[in-house]
Structures are given as C-alpha cells and as structure tokens.
Design an enzyme around this catalytic site. Structure first.
Site, short mmCIF file in Angstrom:
data_model
loop_
_atom_site.label_atom_id
_atom_site.label_comp_id
_atom_site.label_asym_id
_atom_site.label_seq_id
_atom_site.Cartn_x
_atom_site.Cartn_y
_atom_site.Cartn_z
N GLN A 193 16.46 53.05 -21.44
CA GLN A 193 17.70 53.02 -20.34
C GLN A 193 17.43 53.44 -19.31
OE1 GLN A 193 21.29 53.78 -22.35
NE2 GLN A 193 22.66 52.87 -20.51
N HIS A 238 25.02 47.95 -20.41
CA HIS A 238 24.75 46.66 -19.97
C HIS A 238 23.77 45.75 -20.94
CE1 HIS A 238 21.83 49.21 -18.43
NE2 HIS A 238 20.49 48.44 -18.78
N ILE A 239 24.20 44.53 -21.31
CA ILE A 239 23.29 43.81 -21.85
C ILE A 239 22.36 43.00 -21.16
CG2 ILE A 239 23.56 41.45 -23.31
CD1 ILE A 239 26.25 42.29 -24.41
#
Ligand code: 5GP
Length: 113
Positions: A93, A99-100
């Site tokens: 990340q 977030h997708i």
C-alpha cells in the site's frame, strides 16, 4: 492524516472520475497497470483494511458492489478482472486511504508479485 485521495474527493486536485455517489468515488488510476485500472474509494477517511470496523460493513459491501457494476460498465465483467486491496507495508500500500483496485482488459497472472 489526509491523503492525495482526500484531495480528489474534495475536488482540490483533478482526477478522471468515472462514478460518484454519496458514499464513494471511482476514478482512473494515474499510472494504470492494465487497460482498465480504476480505483474505488470510500468518501469516509479509512486508512486501510486493517482499520475497518463492524460499522463499515455496509460501506465495504457498497464498494464491492460498485466495483462489480463499474466492471460491467467498462465491458470487462464477462472476460474477467481482478480486485485488489493492498494493505499496509507488506501489502504494497502506498496511499493510506482505503481503495479497491479494479484491473482488467488483459490476462492476469497468479501469484501476484
Ligand atoms: P496502492 O499502492 O496504495 O495500493 O495504490 C495507490 C494507487 O494510486 C497507485 O496505483 C497509484 O498509481 C495511484 N495514484 C497515486 N496518486 C494518484 C493520483 O494523484 N491520482 C490518481 N488518479 N491515482 C493516483
């Protein structure tokens, strides 16, 4: 701490937004890793999957349903796609606003790097 995605939510910086409602926003990734690469984010500031709580259950479901609908809208639903949520350091990340990733339009490989 606010991130670049919060600035996109607040329209302080531009993004190629493909969907928006009361709870979430979806926009094209600035550095796409596939022909279709869209990020679906909650408007609520949640830093990562490790911070979600029971109270986020409905929101998380909404994000996934939105990703499924966007995949249909972009014509990758039948051919297939990948949803990824990179989480914290070893999850890769970089932006600490949940977030997708919706990736499609090419053959995905497994395992991921
Ligand atoms: P992560 O590595 O945190 O899962 O993914 C962050 C993603 O956000 C990356 O794929 C990166 O390309 C994308 N990204 C970073 N900054 C921006 C930005 O300012 N605009 C957009 N549209 N995408 C961004």
């Amino acid at each position: 701490m606010s991130t670049i995605f919060k600035k996109i939510i607040d329209k302080e910086i531009p993004a190629d937004i493909v969907y928006e409602d009361e709870h979430c926003l979806a926009f094209k990734d600035i550095d796409p890793k596939a022909p279709v690469h869209i990020l679906i984010i909650p408007k609520k500031e949640i830093s990562s999957m490790s911070e979600v709580t029971e109270g986020d259950k409905e929101l998380l479901g909404h994000l996934l349903l939105t990703a499924s609908q966007i995949a249909k809208d972009f014509g990758i639903s039948d051919s297939g796609y990948r949803i990824a949520i990179n989480t914290n350091n070893e999850g890769g990340q970089e932006v600490y606003h949940l977030h997708i990733h919706l990736l499609g339009g090419r053959q995905m490989t497994w395992p991921p790097g």
